[in-house]
Every structure is written in C-alpha cells, then in structure tokens.
Design a protein around this motif. Structure first.
Motif, PDB file in Angstrom:
ATOM      1  N   GLU A 132     -12.714 -10.705  21.570  1.00 44.54           N
ATOM      2  CA  GLU A 132     -12.914 -11.443  20.325  1.00 44.54           C
ATOM      3  C   GLU A 132     -11.602 -12.049  19.842  1.00 44.54           C
ATOM      4  O   GLU A 132     -11.532 -13.231  19.473  1.00 44.54           O
ATOM      5  N   THR A 136     -16.667 -11.944  12.755  1.00 42.56           N
ATOM      6  CA  THR A 136     -17.917 -11.232  12.985  1.00 42.56           C
ATOM      7  C   THR A 136     -18.194 -10.282  11.824  1.00 42.56           C
ATOM      8  O   THR A 136     -19.092  -9.496  11.873  1.00 42.56           O
ATOM      9  N   LYS A 195     -21.869  -7.635  21.897  1.00 45.48           N
ATOM     10  CA  LYS A 195     -21.732  -6.835  20.672  1.00 45.48           C
ATOM     11  C   LYS A 195     -23.040  -6.127  20.330  1.00 45.48           C
ATOM     12  O   LYS A 195     -23.049  -4.933  19.993  1.00 45.48           O
ATOM     13  N   ASP A 209     -21.500 -12.359  21.328  1.00 44.52           N
ATOM     14  CA  ASP A 209     -22.532 -11.895  20.406  1.00 44.52           C
ATOM     15  C   ASP A 209     -23.545 -10.991  21.116  1.00 44.52           C
ATOM     16  O   ASP A 209     -23.975  -9.963  20.580  1.00 44.52           O
ATOM     17  N   THR A 226     -20.313   1.333  14.183  1.00 48.05           N
ATOM     18  CA  THR A 226     -20.217  -0.084  14.516  1.00 48.05           C
ATOM     19  C   THR A 226     -18.906  -0.343  15.258  1.00 48.05           C
ATOM     20  O   THR A 226     -17.996   0.492  15.271  1.00 48.05           O
ATOM     21  N   LEU A 227     -18.804  -1.515  15.840  1.00 50.41           N
ATOM     22  CA  LEU A 227     -17.563  -1.891  16.508  1.00 50.41           C
ATOM     23  C   LEU A 227     -16.404  -1.909  15.519  1.00 50.41           C
ATOM     24  O   LEU A 227     -15.289  -1.492  15.855  1.00 50.41           O
ATOM     25  N   TRP A 276     -14.375  -5.673  24.185  1.00 50.71           N
ATOM     26  CA  TRP A 276     -14.960  -6.623  23.236  1.00 50.71           C
ATOM     27  C   TRP A 276     -13.981  -6.946  22.113  1.00 50.71           C
ATOM     28  O   TRP A 276     -13.809  -8.106  21.730  1.00 50.71           O
ATOM     29  N   GLU A 283     -23.370  -2.021  20.206  1.00 46.38           N
ATOM     30  CA  GLU A 283     -23.653  -1.307  18.960  1.00 46.38           C
ATOM     31  C   GLU A 283     -24.941  -0.497  19.049  1.00 46.38           C
ATOM     32  O   GLU A 283     -25.093   0.492  18.327  1.00 46.38           O
ATOM     33  N   VAL A 343     -16.085  -1.338  24.474  1.00 42.54           N
ATOM     34  CA  VAL A 343     -15.718  -1.585  23.072  1.00 42.54           C
ATOM     35  C   VAL A 343     -14.317  -2.179  22.985  1.00 42.54           C
ATOM     36  O   VAL A 343     -14.076  -3.181  22.286  1.00 42.54           O
TER      37      VAL A 343
END
Length: 500
Positions: A211, A500, A297, A294, A10-11, A207, A301, A204
């Motif tokens: 965020e 998140t 993401k 969103d 996952t991130l 992002w 992922e 990644v």
C-alpha cells in the motif's frame, strides 16, 4: 491499547500493534469462551472419547489411539518433530504478527487451549519477545506446520527468540523474566500449529508495504511526468468516469492533486498530442494494482479473524469436528495476485525510467541524464539494474498456488503452497521498491534540467526530501549506494496518508 476478541482484528490494528508498538489486551468475553472450550477438551480426555489430535496421532497416524497417560507427551513430540523450518528467519515484524494472529484465532474459543497459553502469547507481544522462525518448510495446508512449530518451541522454552533486539535461547528469555516455559497439555500443541498464520502474517506485512509503495509510486511517477513535460489531459476526470473503475478514478485524482500547480506539465497539443502509455495510462495500470490491493485486503481481514486449526470444538464440547480450515488456498491466491500487482508497478516504472534516459524519447534531456554524455555514462546502467529487477520479478510472479505435492502418506494430498507465494511477494516488493528508487533518482535529475523552481508544491517537497539522501549527478559515481539509501528511505518513510 487494542483489545483482541477473535472477531474484530483489522490490518490497521495489526499495523498499530506490530509497527507502532501498541499494547494488546484480551476481551473478557473471549477469555470466557477459551475457558469453556478448554473444559470441553479436558472432558474428552477424561472420558477417552476418541478425538483427532487429542487422543490420536496426527496426519496418517490419525487412526492410532493414544493412551490417556500420554496425551500431554503427544503434544510435546508434535512440536519438536514438526519444527523442521529451514533457511533464514522471517523478519521480526512477521514473527510478532504471527503471535498476534495465532492469539486472535485462539480467542474465538474453538481451539481448546488453557487461558495460561493465551496469556503467555499476549505477554510475548507486549514484552517484545518474538520467536526466531525459519522461512522455509511450509506447504501451506495442514496449517503452516513448520513455522508455527518454531513459534510453539519458544513457548516451551526451546528454540530461540528475539528479545530487546538480541537473538537468544528461549529458555534464557523466560528465566530473565522470572517465568517458566509452558508445559503443553492435551490439544494445545495442535492448536498452536494448525493454522495459516505464517502466510497470513507475511501477507499482512506485504500488504502494508505494498500500500505504501503504491502511494509512493504515484508521487514518483508525478515527478517523472514533470521531467518529461507530460500531458495532463490524460488525467481529466471525464476519461476515468467514462470507464467507471473507482480505483482508476482515485489514481487520476491523486495525480491531478499532486501536479495541480506544476509549471512543467503540458496540455494536449502544446508539445505533443499524447504521451506514451507508461505516462498516459498511469491511472489505468496503477488503478488495476489498487484493485488487487483491495481484493487482498478483504481476504486478509477475513483470515485475521478466522478459526483455522483442526479439530474445532463447538457446543461446549458436544460437537467436535475435523475439517480443513487450515488449508491456505484463499491466502495463496491472494498472495499470487499481489505478486502480479506489485510486479506491474515496477514494470511500468522501468518503462518510465527508459523514457527519462533515452535521448530519443526524453524530449531534449541529456542522453542517460549524463553530465558529460560519452565521457560519463550517467544513469545508463541504473536502467539496466531496473530492467534486471523487473525481469526477476517476472520469475517470482509465477503462481505458487498452482503447485501441490502430496504429504503424510497421501493423507494430505493437496496443499496450497501459500507461504511460498507470500515469501515471493515479499521479494517482489523489495525489488519494486528499488526500481522506484531508480525512477526517483532519474526523475530528480530530469527536473533539475527542466527547472526545479517550476515543480509543483508536492513534487518539490519530495525532491527536497530525496535530495538530502541522493545528491545530484554532477559526476559518475557508484550509484548502487544511492539506490540502496533511497530504497531504504522509502521503506522507512511513513506514507503521508493511508487512503484505506
């Protein structure tokens, strides 16, 4: 310790590995898949079953059969010839992320590499040995061939790496660790470079930074609202529930929470009926950017856990299929979308800056927040700088994914340019952070005129933190230094809480 298995990255896990320094280990079941797929490759080599990239050339050379005795040399030539990256290297965080993502893809067991190779990639992550990878040179289809070839160069003891913060020859790094470089065998070179890990790794990092930037943009905007006696009614939950976007409602809620005890905000009709859009529409505009975050993401992922090389090996070697999972179009679109979303956070921020410095719009603040309007220019040219960055972002936000140039004698006749999109997104994020730093500097000056003691608890904490970096404007000075210092602080400052 984070376990990589090819399916559950996952991130947040990537952040913990590359930013927080958590170690990784390989899931045993995934290693068993790696072993089975390697056995399948060795069977293909021994039986000389014609299979792309194992005993054939690459790209337009896919019809050229390679003699059994040359299949290992084929992989070495592949890496050396494809290492055509140019320009400045990716940031080391991106380089480390590329290793993590490539390793995770290989652990799915479709690529046919030896356990030795995946263990060496794991070692590089855990021992902070990161290849020096030039940023330019990828078309974003057939994989990020040039960047990933530089990753592979480090494995074979060629090229350069960062080790303990120093840039050194890869061979020296392996010798210092008492290890020998990897000697690539059949399929392994191709398995390392057929993939989207350059654009996805940078995506990644983009992002994660976007965020954090989006959260900070709300905190900074809240201080601007105080500096301009903003009308809080625009954040009433009923308005946002009436439209129905969850992200818009969430931004409005955070704005209410940040400003709940402020004595500087106003109500509808007290000083004015309604504010300009750059204040009143913060939930709608910032919320739309959160919608994009969103979306991005979700795509990242999926890609983190995707098998993106070619060919892929299924059914323990009984089925070997050449396909196009290396094509970066999904990430290219995502990065182009991210560019627009972050550029808009900067765009609306610049409009708020204009309202803070323009005496016709600022509700009684000194012109350009100057300590001596006329004799001293104050924040006048900071707004110019913000406008310049916003304008530059408009150029960078042009979608890279709408372009394509054929390659490999038209065998590879449509490409994504996704890595270019990711690189431009990275630049937009840096520009946006500087615009927000300028807004924060102007907002701090504005609330000083209004009365710091009247600020909300949350904005007051930010004010005190940022004032330790940027002092009050009591006389004109070179504000370039202030902008860079605060921008760097926003970059390094850990977001208070990920939503998140």
């Amino acid at each position: 310790m984070i376990v990589l298995d090819g399916n559950s990255l996952t991130l947040d896990k990537v952040r913990r590995i590359v930013m927080d320094g958590e170690k990784i280990q390989i899931a045993q079941k995934s290693m068993e898949k790696v072993i089975k797929s390697r056995f399948a490759v060795e069977k293909i080599v021994s039986t000389h079953k014609i299979t792309y990239g194992i005993n054939t050339g690459f790209g337009k050379f896919s019809d050229v059969e390679i003699d059994k005795k040359d299949v290992h040399a084929l992989q070495l030539h592949l890496i050396r010839s494809h290492a055509c990256g140019i320009g400045e290297p990716f940031p080391e965080l991106v380089s480390k992320t590329m290793i993590v993502l490539r390793l995770n893809a290989l652990l799915k067991g479709y690529s046919g590499v030896r356990p030795l190779l995946v263990e060496r990639l794991q070692y590089m992550v855990n021992e902070t040995i990161h290849p020096v990878i030039p940023q330019q040179g990828s078309l974003g289809a057939s994989g990020d061939l040039a960047p990933l070839s530089h990753l592979a160069l480090a494995l074979i003891g060629e090229g350069e790496v960062w080790q303990d913060g120093k840039r050194i020859p890869a061979l020296d790094s392996w010798r210092s660790k008492g290890l020998t470089p990897i000697k690539l065998k059949a399929k392994e070179g191709l398995a390392l470079i057929n993939g989207t890990q350059a654009m996805t790794a940078l995506g990644v990092i983009n992002w994660l930074e976007a965020e954090k930037l989006a959260l900070q943009s709300e905190e900074i905007a809240a201080m601007t609202i105080e500096g301009l006696h903003g009308v809080m009614d625009a954040f009433h939950p009923a308005i946002h529930e009436a439209r129905g976007y969850p992200q818009q409602m969430a931004v409005a809620e955070r704005m209410r929470n940040i400003l709940h005890d402020s004595k500087l905000t106003t109500r509808q009709g007290e000083r004015r009926v309604q504010d300009a859009y750059s204040l009143r529409c913060i939930p709608q505009v910032h919320g739309a950017s959160w919608q994009v975050l969103d979306y991005v993401k979700e795509k990242l992922e999926i890609e983190l856990n995707a098998a993106t090389d070619n060919p892929l090996i299924f059914d323990e070697g009984e089925t070997v299929i050449s396909g196009g999972n290396f094509h970066g179009q999904p990430i290219a679109f995502a990065m182009d979308f991210l560019k627009v979303a972050v550029a808009e956070l900067a765009s609306i921020s610049e409009r708020r800056i204009e309202r803070l410095v323009n005496p016709q719009l600022s509700d009684g603040l000194p012109a350009f927040l100057s300590p001596q309007p006329g004799l001293q220019s104050g924040a006048m040219i900071m707004q110019y700088a913000a406008a310049s960055l916003v304008s530059e972002n408009k150029t960078l936000a042009h979608p890279a994914s709408v372009d394509s140039i054929p390659s490999s004698a038209n065998q590879e006749d449509h490409v994504s340019m996704g890595t270019i999109g990711a690189r431009h997104a990275y630049l937009i994020i840096q520009n946006a952070r500087r615009v927000l730093a300028i807004e924060a500097i102007c907002a701090m000056q504005a609330v000083e005129y209004r009365g710091v003691i009247k600020m909300s608890t949350a904005t007051r904490l930010n004010y005190e933190e940022w004032r330790r970096i940027v002092p009050s404007i009591i006389e004109d000075r070179s504000f370039s230094i202030d902008i860079e210092k605060l921008s760097l602080h926003l970059y390094d400052h850990k977001a208070k809480e990920s939503i998140t």
